[in-house]
Design an enzyme around this catalytic site. Structure first.
Site, mmCIF file in Angstrom:
data_model
loop_
_atom_site.group_PDB
_atom_site.id
_atom_site.type_symbol
_atom_site.label_atom_id
_atom_site.label_comp_id
_atom_site.label_asym_id
_atom_site.label_seq_id
_atom_site.Cartn_x
_atom_site.Cartn_y
_atom_site.Cartn_z
ATOM 1 N N THR A 76 -3.920 89.695 -55.513
ATOM 2 C CA THR A 76 -3.391 88.675 -54.592
ATOM 3 C C THR A 76 -4.399 88.472 -53.467
ATOM 4 O O THR A 76 -5.005 89.446 -52.997
ATOM 5 C CB THR A 76 -2.025 89.060 -53.980
ATOM 6 O OG1 THR A 76 -1.761 88.219 -52.840
ATOM 7 C CG2 THR A 76 -1.953 90.506 -53.492
ATOM 8 N N ARG A 100 6.119 82.070 -61.499
ATOM 9 C CA ARG A 100 7.082 82.927 -60.793
ATOM 10 C C ARG A 100 8.387 82.731 -61.560
ATOM 11 O O ARG A 100 8.896 81.634 -61.650
ATOM 12 C CB ARG A 100 7.232 82.492 -59.333
ATOM 13 C CG ARG A 100 5.900 82.494 -58.549
ATOM 14 C CD ARG A 100 6.152 82.286 -57.066
ATOM 15 N NE ARG A 100 4.967 81.828 -56.345
ATOM 16 C CZ ARG A 100 4.042 82.638 -55.824
ATOM 17 N NH1 ARG A 100 4.138 83.943 -55.965
ATOM 18 N NH2 ARG A 100 3.012 82.143 -55.157
ATOM 19 N N ARG A 107 0.855 84.794 -46.596
ATOM 20 C CA ARG A 107 2.324 84.947 -46.615
ATOM 21 C C ARG A 107 2.770 85.523 -45.279
ATOM 22 O O ARG A 107 2.612 84.848 -44.269
ATOM 23 C CB ARG A 107 2.773 85.811 -47.797
ATOM 24 C CG ARG A 107 4.211 85.506 -48.199
ATOM 25 C CD ARG A 107 4.631 86.300 -49.400
ATOM 26 N NE ARG A 107 3.993 85.878 -50.624
ATOM 27 C CZ ARG A 107 4.417 84.875 -51.391
ATOM 28 N NH1 ARG A 107 5.489 84.212 -51.057
ATOM 29 N NH2 ARG A 107 3.782 84.561 -52.500
ATOM 30 N N ASP A 122 -1.764 92.304 -49.287
ATOM 31 C CA ASP A 122 -0.576 92.908 -48.654
ATOM 32 C C ASP A 122 0.151 93.926 -49.545
ATOM 33 O O ASP A 122 1.352 94.123 -49.395
ATOM 34 C CB ASP A 122 0.399 91.800 -48.227
ATOM 35 C CG ASP A 122 0.882 90.975 -49.415
ATOM 36 O OD1 ASP A 122 0.299 91.080 -50.500
ATOM 37 O OD2 ASP A 122 1.855 90.218 -49.249
ATOM 38 N N ASP A 149 -3.655 87.866 -50.562
ATOM 39 C CA ASP A 149 -3.045 88.283 -49.290
ATOM 40 C C ASP A 149 -3.418 89.705 -48.857
ATOM 41 O O ASP A 149 -3.268 90.048 -47.684
ATOM 42 C CB ASP A 149 -1.516 88.197 -49.372
ATOM 43 C CG ASP A 149 -1.026 86.804 -49.720
ATOM 44 O OD1 ASP A 149 -1.772 85.843 -49.461
ATOM 45 O OD2 ASP A 149 0.094 86.690 -50.251
ATOM 46 N N ASP A 206 3.290 92.027 -55.036
ATOM 47 C CA ASP A 206 4.522 92.830 -54.924
ATOM 48 C C ASP A 206 5.693 92.267 -55.731
ATOM 49 O O ASP A 206 6.496 93.029 -56.276
ATOM 50 C CB ASP A 206 4.893 93.081 -53.460
ATOM 51 C CG ASP A 206 5.059 91.804 -52.663
ATOM 52 O OD1 ASP A 206 4.744 90.721 -53.200
ATOM 53 O OD2 ASP A 206 5.509 91.892 -51.511
ATOM 54 N N GLY A 224 1.320 84.291 -57.643
ATOM 55 C CA GLY A 224 0.189 83.429 -57.257
ATOM 56 C C GLY A 224 -1.101 83.909 -57.913
ATOM 57 O O GLY A 224 -1.350 85.112 -57.993
#
Ligand code: F6P
Length: 327
Positions: A130, A76, A176, A134, A132, A107, A15
């Site tokens: 990202t 992706r 996510r 994360d 996120d 990741d 993303g």
């Protein structure tokens, strides 16, 4: 085996995130400063397989620090997970004279990088990008701060109409399976509650949240819900509420991909500039297969294996802050 690095390839994968362009600029300029040639690889690992590659000069990255998205495009790529795909990617690197890769992503990007590096002994350095946030081993990822600001701006607008109609809003944000965006945007926008995958929201908690959100002194209520199968998203939470409290006139807003766009914040531009330059330093220091992270405002090298561990914790004390301040 010791590698001499004369030319690097740079790609963005997964993303997109605001600040990716600032990172592309930083990696490119730092490499050229150190006498290393740079090749831009388009469409992530897909372009590495198919050879969609262009040599970059200093001016190739002019005037992009302020742009959202990625000039290299992204994808992706399932093919890169196959033996044949990785073999083709390695052949492209040899044909193009690319000695090392700098990969920008999250990741998924680093999982692909780690396997490729292991199978073909290729030096790779990762830069975490990202919205996120994360990724383990780094306090912040590039794009997170901008997305947080985008969410807060949107929630402020929704608050105006929520107040006017005295309504309850469930606003779904991305992340996510991580609650960083939801929890921190809830604090920053003065929301009444956040529902995140890291904390279970049973019937009792939902009831408590509704009671607190609708106490008499407030005339609107905003609940930020992290997207996730665990939370059920804004739709899932709203339909649970409908069963127990059909009297509430609630509304749902799903912010969606607008959270991924826009000009990067100053914070993200600075982070991208620091991490991108550090990626080249890492290669020059013969670091291999690491992600560049930021820990307590210091640059750190994080092995891919640690970066892709799925256990970066949200600070649960922030939930207490939110509860206290929305009381
Ligand atoms: O990882 C970034 C992210 O925006 C997540 O927050 C979200 O779940 C996902 O990507 C959406 O992916 P796509 O753009 O492929 O639908």
């Amino acid at each position: 085996m010791k590698y001499e690095i004369n030319c690097i390839g740079i790609l963005t994968s997964g993303g997109d995130a605001p600040g990716m362009n600032a990172a592309i600029r930083s990696v490119t300029r730092a490499a050229i400063f150190h006498g290393i040639r740079v090749k831009g690889i388009y469409h992530g690992y897909k372009g590495l397989i198919s050879g969609e590659i262009k040599e970059f000069q200093t001016q190739s990255v002019s005037n992009i620090i302020q742009q959202g998205g990625t000039i290299l495009r992204t994808a992706r790529c399932k093919e890169f997970m196959t033996e044949e795909g990785k073999k083709q990617a390695y052949e492209t690197m040899q044909k193009e004279g690319i000695d090392a890769l700098v990969v920008l992503g999250g990741d998924g990007t680093f999982t692909g990088a780690r396997e490729f590096a292991q199978d073909f002994n290729v030096p790779i350095v990762g830069v975490p990008c990202t919205i996120d946030n994360d990724v383990c081993g780094t306090d912040y990822t590039i794009g997170y701060d901008t997305a947080l600001n985008t969410i807060v701006e949107a929630v402020d607008k929704i608050r105006d109409t929520a107040n006017s109609h005295e309504r309850l809003f469930f606003i779904e944000v991305m992340g996510r399976d991580a609650g960083f965006l939801a929890l921190n945007s809830a604090i920053a926008s003065g929301a009444e509650a956040a529902i995140i995958p890291e904390i279970e929201t049973g019937e009792a908690q939902l009831e408590d949240l509704i009671q607190r959100g609708f106490r008499k002194s407030k005339n609107s209520s905003i609940v930020i819900v992290a997207e996730s199968d665990i939370t059920g998203g804004a739709m899932g939470i709203a339909s649970r509420l409908k069963e127990t409290h059909p009297e509430y006139d609630s509304r749902i807003t799903i912010l969606g991909h607008l959270q991924r766009g826009g000009s990067p914040s100053a914070q993200d531009r600075i982070l991208a500039s620091r991490l991108g330059a550090a990626a080249i330093d890492a290669l020059l220091e013969e670091q291999r297969n690491v992600m560049i992270g930021i820990d307590d405002d210091k640059i750190v090298y994080v092995p891919f294996t640690k970066a892709i561990k799925d256990d970066k914790p949200v600070d649960l004390a922030l939930m207490e802050v939110l509860k206290t301040l929305s009381y």
